[in-house]
Write a protein that holds these residues in place. Structure first.
Motif, mmCIF file in Angstrom:
data_model
loop_
_atom_site.group_PDB
_atom_site.id
_atom_site.type_symbol
_atom_site.label_atom_id
_atom_site.label_comp_id
_atom_site.label_asym_id
_atom_site.label_seq_id
_atom_site.Cartn_x
_atom_site.Cartn_y
_atom_site.Cartn_z
ATOM 1 N N ARG A 39 0.923 -1.194 -0.098
ATOM 2 C CA ARG A 39 0.075 0.100 -0.024
ATOM 3 C C ARG A 39 0.931 1.375 -0.014
ATOM 4 O O ARG A 39 0.636 2.083 -0.779
ATOM 5 C CB ARG A 39 -0.946 -0.198 1.217
ATOM 6 N N THR B 235 -3.168 2.515 -7.295
ATOM 7 C CA THR B 235 -3.857 1.797 -6.442
ATOM 8 C C THR B 235 -2.983 0.717 -5.946
ATOM 9 O O THR B 235 -2.114 0.063 -6.675
ATOM 10 C CB THR B 235 -5.163 1.458 -6.888
ATOM 11 N N THR B 236 -3.160 0.094 -4.673
ATOM 12 C CA THR B 236 -2.448 -1.163 -4.383
ATOM 13 C C THR B 236 -2.602 -2.276 -5.207
ATOM 14 O O THR B 236 -1.762 -3.115 -5.758
ATOM 15 C CB THR B 236 -2.816 -1.647 -2.953
#
Length: 299
Positions: free
Chosen positions: A52, A61-62
């Motif tokens: 993350r 985004t992760t």
């Protein structure tokens, strides 16, 4: 890329040994992910590394990271190999008439014996871990090596080329030296981690332990060393340890030189000195190949 690949060592190996990327266009790539993760670990240590946080640093985004790398463990492997590339020495062309204990002509270690070459390699490894202390926190016996890790290991093995050490002893010496560097670097990493956590430097923390020091006068050896300045000007632990380790290797090499059996271990024929001056292990290419086949069949 699916996250199910996270537990597959072969998939991790493919990532490590992938062809070099070309990154002419903006966007997410494995190389950018690895470099961002290295920057994060340099700042926060491995305990601060997460998919993350890497994604946040890159502005993605992760889940988008998992299209390139299956998980944190594989990312750490890629980070390790990435930074090990910083310690590599360019391989010069070997000089055919090089002295038995000299490095190849074109390199920075030209004319330096095995001890100088090995010390230089160890210092490069130490300096690398000072820049990236989290390297010492990558523990365990099943970390897959990438091309930079193998090249670094090969360079250290090559530093002992031409000595009288047995092949197994060359491997053992390099392993011992690597563990020493990692042990020193792990202490550095732990010190920095505690300083980040507490906001107090190592010197300040120990300087405030008067209640401990008041209890130590009952220990005679410790008290005597304290009174005679044993802690006033401490030895550099890395330099001291490295030199003592190499002293021991030097004694072993001297012993091997004095007792070296100048006969081919395969056929027993006398060994003649090679034109390069380097010691021979086998009398001929045929004996070398026979010994190799025997080792392979024994495996």
């Amino acid at each position: 890329m699916t996250r199910g690949a996270a537990g597959d060592p072969d998939h991790g190996l493919e990532l490590l040994w992938r062809d070099a990327e070309r990154e002419p266009r903006p966007g997410l790539s494995l190389g950018r992910i690895v470099r961002a993760a290295v920057e994060l670990a340099d700042a926060e240590g491995l305990e601060g590394l997460s998919m993350r946080k890497v994604a946040d640093r890159l502005g993605f985004t992760t889940m988008s990271l998992y299209r390139h790398v299956p998980g944190r463990d594989q990312l750490v492997e890629l980070m390790r190999d990435e930074v090990l590339g910083e310690a590599l020495v360019p391989a010069p062309d070997a000089a055919p008439d090089a002295a038995p204990d000299a490095a190849p002509d074109a390199g920075p270690d030209a004319g330096v014996g095995w001890r100088g070459r090995l010390e230089e390699a160890a210092r490069r490894a130490w300096e690398l871990r000072m820049r990236h202390p989290w390297l010492a926190e990558v523990r365990g016996s099943r970390h897959l090596p990438g091309p930079n890790a193998v090249a670094h290991y090969d360079h250290m093995l090559g530093a002992l080329t031409g000595t009288a050490l047995r092949p197994s002893e060359v491997v053992a010496v390099v392993g011992l030296l690597g563990r020493f560097v990692d042990a020193e670097a792990l202490l550095l990493a732990e010190t920095r981690r505690e300083e980040r956590r507490s906001g107090v430097s190592e010197q300040e923390w120990w300087g405030a332990r008067d209640s401990l020091y008041q209890r130590l006068d009952r220990f005679p050896a410790l008290s005597r060393l304290w009174e005679t300045g044993g802690w006033d000007d401490p030895e550099d632990s890395f330099t001291f340890g490295l030199r003592r380790l190499l002293d021991g290797v030097e004694v072993l090499i001297r012993e091997r030189d004095e007792s070296r059996d100048e006969r081919c271990p395969e056929c027993g024929a006398p060994l003649e000195t090679a034109p390069s001056g380097r010691p021979r292990v086998y009398c001929s290419r045929a004996c070398q190949q026979r010994a190799y086949r025997k080792r392979r069949s024994a495996d």
